[in-house]
Scaffold this active site. Structure first.
Site, PDB file in Angstrom:
ATOM      1  N   ARG A  63       8.545 -67.379  20.078  1.00 25.11           N
ATOM      2  CA  ARG A  63       9.673 -67.194  18.793  1.00 25.11           C
ATOM      3  C   ARG A  63       9.038 -68.550  17.620  1.00 25.11           C
ATOM      4  O   ARG A  63       8.175 -69.173  17.911  1.00 25.11           O
ATOM      5  CB  ARG A  63      10.463 -67.429  18.880  1.00 25.11           C
ATOM      6  CG  ARG A  63      10.990 -68.412  19.358  1.00 25.11           C
ATOM      7  CD  ARG A  63      12.994 -68.701  19.094  1.00 25.11           C
ATOM      8  NE  ARG A  63      14.389 -69.428  20.279  1.00 25.11           N
ATOM      9  CZ  ARG A  63      13.953 -71.049  18.945  1.00 25.11           C
ATOM     10  NH1 ARG A  63      13.680 -70.888  18.238  1.00 25.11           N
ATOM     11  NH2 ARG A  63      13.779 -71.971  20.184  1.00 25.11           N
ATOM     12  N   TYR A  65      13.701 -76.362  16.440  1.00 26.02           N
ATOM     13  CA  TYR A  65      11.794 -77.587  16.980  1.00 26.02           C
ATOM     14  C   TYR A  65      10.989 -76.319  15.757  1.00 26.02           C
ATOM     15  O   TYR A  65       9.711 -76.937  15.761  1.00 26.02           O
ATOM     16  CB  TYR A  65      11.316 -76.546  18.256  1.00 26.02           C
ATOM     17  CG  TYR A  65      12.917 -76.693  19.566  1.00 26.02           C
ATOM     18  CD1 TYR A  65      12.992 -78.071  19.072  1.00 26.02           C
ATOM     19  CD2 TYR A  65      13.575 -75.619  19.708  1.00 26.02           C
ATOM     20  CE1 TYR A  65      14.275 -78.081  19.873  1.00 26.02           C
ATOM     21  CE2 TYR A  65      14.366 -75.626  20.620  1.00 26.02           C
ATOM     22  CZ  TYR A  65      15.365 -77.433  21.090  1.00 26.02           C
ATOM     23  OH  TYR A  65      15.858 -77.693  21.743  1.00 26.02           O
ATOM     24  N   GLU A 100       7.169 -70.895  14.270  1.00 24.66           N
ATOM     25  CA  GLU A 100       5.698 -70.212  14.394  1.00 24.66           C
ATOM     26  C   GLU A 100       4.589 -71.471  15.135  1.00 24.66           C
ATOM     27  O   GLU A 100       4.181 -71.267  15.525  1.00 24.66           O
ATOM     28  CB  GLU A 100       5.876 -71.202  12.866  1.00 24.66           C
ATOM     29  CG  GLU A 100       4.277 -71.361  12.308  1.00 24.66           C
ATOM     30  CD  GLU A 100       3.919 -71.194  10.715  1.00 24.66           C
ATOM     31  OE1 GLU A 100       2.958 -72.796  10.029  1.00 24.66           O
ATOM     32  OE2 GLU A 100       5.040 -71.084   9.795  1.00 24.66           O
ATOM     33  N   ASP A 101       5.660 -72.450  15.498  1.00 29.08           N
ATOM     34  CA  ASP A 101       4.776 -72.835  16.787  1.00 29.08           C
ATOM     35  C   ASP A 101       4.279 -72.572  17.902  1.00 29.08           C
ATOM     36  O   ASP A 101       2.768 -72.477  17.855  1.00 29.08           O
ATOM     37  CB  ASP A 101       4.948 -74.639  16.529  1.00 29.08           C
ATOM     38  CG  ASP A 101       4.131 -75.200  17.458  1.00 29.08           C
ATOM     39  OD1 ASP A 101       3.628 -75.861  16.848  1.00 29.08           O
ATOM     40  OD2 ASP A 101       4.792 -75.614  19.062  1.00 29.08           O
ATOM     41  N   ASP A 111       9.618 -75.758  12.661  1.00 27.16           N
ATOM     42  CA  ASP A 111       9.373 -77.203  11.146  1.00 27.16           C
ATOM     43  C   ASP A 111       8.500 -78.272  11.779  1.00 27.16           C
ATOM     44  O   ASP A 111       7.345 -78.566  11.408  1.00 27.16           O
ATOM     45  CB  ASP A 111       9.912 -77.276  10.676  1.00 27.16           C
ATOM     46  CG  ASP A 111      10.262 -75.779   9.790  1.00 27.16           C
ATOM     47  OD1 ASP A 111      10.059 -74.573  10.339  1.00 27.16           O
ATOM     48  OD2 ASP A 111      11.079 -75.622   8.540  1.00 27.16           O
TER      49      ASP A 111
END
Length: 398
Positions: free
Chosen positions: A291, A26, A293-294, A28
């Site tokens: 956890r 999920y 980046e998003d 990227d």
């Protein structure tokens, strides 16, 4: 939300193409999907989002049909990136290679031919890098790199300072968050919608979307020892394996039962949701463990205290990235609070179980000033401009 096939003739000379390889399910695709939607919604730019794994993408966009080559949602043309579909590629004004995903040779060859025949029509080529708070990012942001083919590629670094590419944040996001959080009924209605009917307004609520770690188990035990009722809301993901291990059951049993109770601690397994729903989940909790980046960035925009469970890298390089973020996040925090929050994040990421409990207990006593800091942080982090607006300006000036 509009769901329709993307016409073969929708592209224009000014459209932008974003290529994404789905890594770790999920992360990227979460970033590129948010960016694509914002560029369409706020700048009316036609976006073609090329994605190699639509099945994983469908976890955060449930309406997506993984078997369709082209479709449209939120105004974005979503194209299954395959040998078959790439044959129809038509260059636009900008080509974004998300997170060094490597463009196929057929596109590179097409760009080389275009450079030889009609140089002004060669699209601006950007590699959108991962978000980092490290000092060196400022010096590398927006630098060009001459490729062996003679083409030029720019490295675009998101970041937390004015000299970087900025952070993804929709124009009205923080206003929407404030409106949501001002009315306690909003979060209770969300919990009911998620099938959770036993959360009282005064209960402690934490969301958990982490990688596998034994730190989860010691936190569950810590909450059990407290008198206050606690709820741990767990979207389906890697953290379920750690919970199952602690409860001596299987992940399948967790998902099937959906609710486990240990004294005054309730563990709720949630179905995967779209990004809109996940934002509201973060807004509605007292604390968030995230956890990638998003979710890491969305936890910051939620204005609530959080732990960042960063993806482990060789030679513990991920801890360097974590410390770099801690340094800037804690800049305006009182030293004693900054130290406890920093040590909690480091202990959680290093499975230092004794210190996880020790520093969490300290954070419990300093929750209100940490919450106040979390509310102020988004304004400081944005530095007057978000990633989409800086990206549009960069393209315009290039």
């Amino acid at each position: 939300m509009v769901n329709s096939p993307a016409s073969d003739n929708t592209t224009t000379a000014n459209h932008w193409d974003i290529f994404c390889v789905v890594v770790d399910n999920y992360g990227d695709i979460g970033v590129t999907w948010r960016l694509a939607k914002q560029l369409v919604d706020e700048y009316q730019i036609e976006i073609n989002l090329w994605v190699d794994d639509l099945h994983s993408f469908a976890h955060i966009l449930p309406q997506l049909d993984p078997n369709r080559i082209k479709q449209q949602f939120s105004g974005v043309n979503i194209i299954h990136w395959s040998k078959r579909s790439i044959i129809d590629f038509t260059p636009g004004a900008l080509l974004i290679e998300a997170f060094a995903c490597e463009l196929p040779s057929i596109i590179i060859n097409q760009l080389v031919a275009l450079k030889q025949s009609n140089p002004p029509q060669v699209p601006l080529w950007i590699n959108l890098e991962y978000l980092s708070a490290e000092d060196w990012v400022e010096g590398c942001h927006a630098l060009p790199s001459l490729q062996s083919t003679g083409l030029k590629k720019y490295f675009y670094f998101p970041g937390f300072t004015p000299k970087t590419g900025g952070l993804i944040c929709e124009a009205n996001l923080l206003q929407q968050r404030d409106s949501w959080q001002q009315n306690p009924q909003h979060k209770l209605a969300l919990f009911t919608q998620l099938g959770i009917n036993n959360i009282a307004a005064e209960d402690y609520v934490m969301s958990l979307f982490s990688y596998e770690t034994d730190s989860i188990g010691v936190l569950i035990d810590y909450f059990v020892q407290k008198t206050k009722t606690s709820h741990i809301l767990v979207p389906q993901g890697k953290s379920l394996a750690s919970i199952a291990k602690h409860l001596s059951c299987s992940v399948e049993e967790l998902i099937k039962q959906r609710h486990f109770q240990l004294d005054n601690v309730h563990i709720h397994v949630l179905p995967m949701t779209d990004q809109h729903g996940y934002d509201r989940l973060l807004w509605s909790c007292d604390f968030n463990i995230v956890r990638g980046e998003d979710s890491f960035l969305r936890a910051q925009w939620a204005g609530k205290p959080f732990i960042w469970h960063i993806y482990p890298q060789e030679d513990d390089y991920h801890l360097i990235k974590l410390r770099a973020f801690i340094k800037i996040y804690c800049d305006n925090l009182a030293p004693e609070i900054a130290n406890e929050w920093a040590e909690l994040n480091l202990a959680f990421n290093q499975d230092d179980l004794t210190k996880v409990v020790e520093h969490w207990q300290s954070i419990d006593f300093q929750y209100l000033p940490l919450l106040e800091h979390a509310k102020k942080w988004p304004i400081d982090a944005l530095n007057g401009a978000d990633l989409a607006s800086r990206l549009v300006r960069f393209v315009k000036n290039s």
